[in-house]
Design an enzyme around this catalytic site. Structure first.
Site: not given
Ligand code: GLP
Length: 257
Positions: A86, A154, A156, A161
């Site tokens: 992403d 959330n 995702h 989302e």
């Molecule tokens: C981010 C990214 C994801 C990531 C997730 C968790 O916004 N879009 O690819 O895996 O949220 O992030 P984190 O590992 O910093 O909690």
């Protein structure tokens, strides 16, 4: 000590969601070691395969360990191809916290992955054209074989989302308010991000191996909702439920312990 399984923790009523195969590590460091070994095992067994790796904070220690495994001669990280998961629309390598910056500095650079072995989203290009180009890259490499995902507060995965349409290929997404609020931790300051581009959950779910990783107590509530069989329109990670290759990797805190 590492716990396997999860059936006992997933409840037992007649409508209980099927347990997701789960490994629970005692701490985040052990978790990263276990995930890096699982990723290295897949890579060794699938030369020429296509790997999709999440940015975000959670998997960063995994990437350091994968590089160390390569330096120890235990895996050749250049034997596979990569696709980005992403990106924030409007951000590029010069922007601290862009997925490109994070992955180039934490993995692609240290691992010595040549540019012709990877295709990541360019957040500065037209997002729909990027989706088409990444779709082609995925198709040209036989589909994603292995993916390592994090999970947002959330629910995702990537930038899929709550409410993102369930479709094939890559998607341009309006970011959720939770995601915008959390983004400050990556950028070090508030930035006016509104959209993301992402490999869709449906395309991720075609991978034969899907590792979903979470650490820390703040992830425990969303992991509990996922395990309870959440509605995928509310918790996008639930689109992976029932996938035969799905495996949860948690530390004790994310497990709710
Ligand atoms: C981010 C990214 C994801 C990531 C997730 C968790 O916004 N879009 O690819 O895996 O949220 O992030 P984190 O590992 O910093 O909690």
């Amino acid at each position: 000590m590492v716990g396997e399984g999860g059936a006992a923790r997933s409840g037992g009523g007649p409508h209980a969601a099927p347990a997701i195969p789960t490994t629970v590590a005692p701490d985040a460091g052990t978790l990263a070691s276990l995930v890096s070994v699982a990723a290295a095992d897949w890579i060794r067994a699938h030369p020429g395969g296509l790997v999709c790796l999440a940015a975000g904070d959670t998997p960063l220690p995994v990437y350091a360990r994968l590089v160390a495994l390569q330096e120890a001669g235990r895996v050749d990280l250049r034997s596979v191809f990569y696709v980005g998961l992403d990106e924030w629309v409007g951000l590029g390598y010069a922007d601290r916290g862009s997925c490109l910056q994070v992955m180039a500095d934490a993995f692609y650079g240290p691992a010595g992955i040549p540019v012709e072995r990877r295709r990541v989203f360019d957040g500065l290009a037209d997002p729909h054209a990027e989706c088409a180009a990444v779709d082609r890259w995925i198709a040209d490499h036989g589909g994603i074989g292995f993916t390592l995902l994090g999970i947002g507060l959330n629910g995702h995965i990537g930038f899929n989302e709550p409410g993102t349409p369930d479709q094939d290929g890559c998607v341009v997404v309006d970011l959720d308010d939770t995601t915008k609020a959390v983004s400050v931790k990556y950028f070090g300051a508030a930035r006016p991000v509104r959209q993301g581009v992402s490999v869709s959950a449906r395309t991720l779910a075609k991978a034969d191996t899907v590792l979903l990783m979470a650490s820390g107590a703040k992830k425990a509530p969303i992991i509990a909702r996922l395990r309870a069989g959440a509605d995928p329109t509310e918790v996008p990670a639930a689109r992976l439920l029932g996938h035969p290759g799905l495996h949860l990797f948690l530390d004790r805190e994310a497990d709710g312990g």
